[in-house]
Design an enzyme around this catalytic site. Structure first.
Site, PDB file in Angstrom:
ATOM      1  N   ASP A 110      21.135 -19.448 -56.492  1.00 25.92           N
ATOM      2  CA  ASP A 110      19.816 -19.574 -57.115  1.00 25.92           C
ATOM      3  C   ASP A 110      18.702 -19.203 -56.143  1.00 25.92           C
ATOM      4  O   ASP A 110      17.716 -18.566 -56.518  1.00 25.92           O
ATOM      5  CB  ASP A 110      19.609 -20.984 -57.670  1.00 25.92           C
ATOM      6  CG  ASP A 110      19.873 -22.085 -56.648  1.00 25.92           C
ATOM      7  OD1 ASP A 110      20.470 -21.819 -55.587  1.00 25.92           O
ATOM      8  OD2 ASP A 110      19.483 -23.250 -56.926  1.00 25.92           O
ATOM      9  N   ARG A 111      18.881 -19.532 -54.870  1.00 27.25           N
ATOM     10  CA  ARG A 111      17.834 -19.273 -53.886  1.00 27.25           C
ATOM     11  C   ARG A 111      17.748 -17.778 -53.574  1.00 27.25           C
ATOM     12  O   ARG A 111      16.655 -17.216 -53.444  1.00 27.25           O
ATOM     13  CB  ARG A 111      18.092 -20.098 -52.634  1.00 27.25           C
ATOM     14  CG  ARG A 111      18.192 -21.579 -52.953  1.00 27.25           C
ATOM     15  CD  ARG A 111      18.531 -22.435 -51.755  1.00 27.25           C
ATOM     16  NE  ARG A 111      17.352 -22.672 -50.930  1.00 27.25           N
ATOM     17  CZ  ARG A 111      17.370 -23.435 -49.846  1.00 27.25           C
ATOM     18  NH1 ARG A 111      18.506 -24.006 -49.454  1.00 27.25           N
ATOM     19  NH2 ARG A 111      16.280 -23.629 -49.139  1.00 27.25           N
ATOM     20  N   THR A 133      17.570 -29.755 -59.377  1.00 21.35           N
ATOM     21  CA  THR A 133      18.248 -30.976 -58.941  1.00 21.35           C
ATOM     22  C   THR A 133      17.766 -31.352 -57.543  1.00 21.35           C
ATOM     23  O   THR A 133      17.484 -32.509 -57.239  1.00 21.35           O
ATOM     24  CB  THR A 133      19.771 -30.775 -58.935  1.00 21.35           C
ATOM     25  OG1 THR A 133      20.175 -30.333 -60.238  1.00 21.35           O
ATOM     26  CG2 THR A 133      20.483 -32.076 -58.596  1.00 21.35           C
TER      27      THR A 133
END
Length: 262
Positions: A110-111, A133
């Site tokens: 995701d990063r 999260t």
């Protein structure tokens, strides 16, 4: 049409992308035990409700930070969409950006995807803040390289830990306190809201400012994730809000992979 799948620790987001435009998106709670058959029953109905035929999907790309979820998502792609999926960071979909950190193999998908999408939209040095999260702060260089960042507990995780550890504290909604001027609560609930909300605003502003001190020039600060708009109401730290940054990164990565070696 491309089916982009972002499998996070809390939710899995499915999005239909056509020509780089997101046509529809849905989310379901993350559960690595969920089978391809279960995904398919749910997803086929949603695709048809949006007015698309089930066979509209002819390509799939998956980005995941939950390794156990990957197999069932790959089976979903091959069995129900007749498509061999690309997996972000692997094979043909290897990262097109440099990962300038000590442990590049441990950078979450995701990063890296956020870095790809943010660099495509904004010039220069960037700080990308993702409210998931975990709340992550990522530094993206002018060339698009991922240069490291910060991982902090997400606000929902922090609140859950607080309520679970203190028997008399109630569950509360995450929202800005009704009295926006005062940080002195008169009830248990208002004190919790102040602590969670304004405490998080202070963390966002403080960590962003500390990151900026280590940079030569002012970066563009881009926020993404479901709670970005909630905090944007009471801080000036964000230059832009991009709710679909990770999905955009998946779409861009797919296009790059299809163009062949760079």
């Amino acid at each position: 049409m491309l089916l982009a799948i972002d499998a996070g620790n809390t939710n899995v987001v499915f999005a239909l992308v056509d020509g780089g435009e997101i046509r529809a998106r849905w989310r379901i709670a993350s559960d690595p035990r969920r089978t391809a058959d279960e995904y398919a029953v749910w997803l086929h109905q949603l695709i048809e409700l949006e007015g698309h035929p089930k066979d509209a999907v002819d390509a799939v790309i998956i980005g995941t930070v939950v390794p156990r979820a990957l197999h069932n998502l790959e089976v979903l792609a091959t069995k129900y969409f007749r498509s061999e999926p690309l997996v972000a960071g692997q094979g043909r979909a290897e990262w097109p950006i440099a990962l300038e950190v000590d442990e590049p193999q441990n950078v979450g998908a995701d990063r890296a995807l956020n870095a790809i999408a943010a660099h495509a939209k904004y010039p220069g040095e960037l700080i990308v803040i993702d409210f998931g999260t975990a709340t992550t702060f990522d530094l993206v260089g002018p060339s698009g390289a991922y240069r490291g960042g910060i991982i902090a507990p997400g606000i929902n995780l922090s609140l859950e830990a607080l309520v679970s550890a203190a028997a008399k504290l109630p569950r509360i909604a995450i929202e800005a306190p009704k009295d926006n001027l005062s940080v002195i609560g008169r009830t248990t609930q208002s004190q919790m809201q102040i602590g969670i909300y304004w405490g998080y605003v202070a963390m966002i502003e403080g960590l962003t400012e500390r990151m900026k001190r280590e940079l030569e020039g002012p970066p563009t600060v881009v926020a993404t994730g479901g709670l970005a708009n909630l905090f944007d109401k009471h801080t000036n730290v964000f230059d832009a809000i991009e709710p679909d940054l990770t999905i955009q990164g998946l779409s861009l990565l797919y296009d790059m992979a299809m163009r062949g070696p760079r």
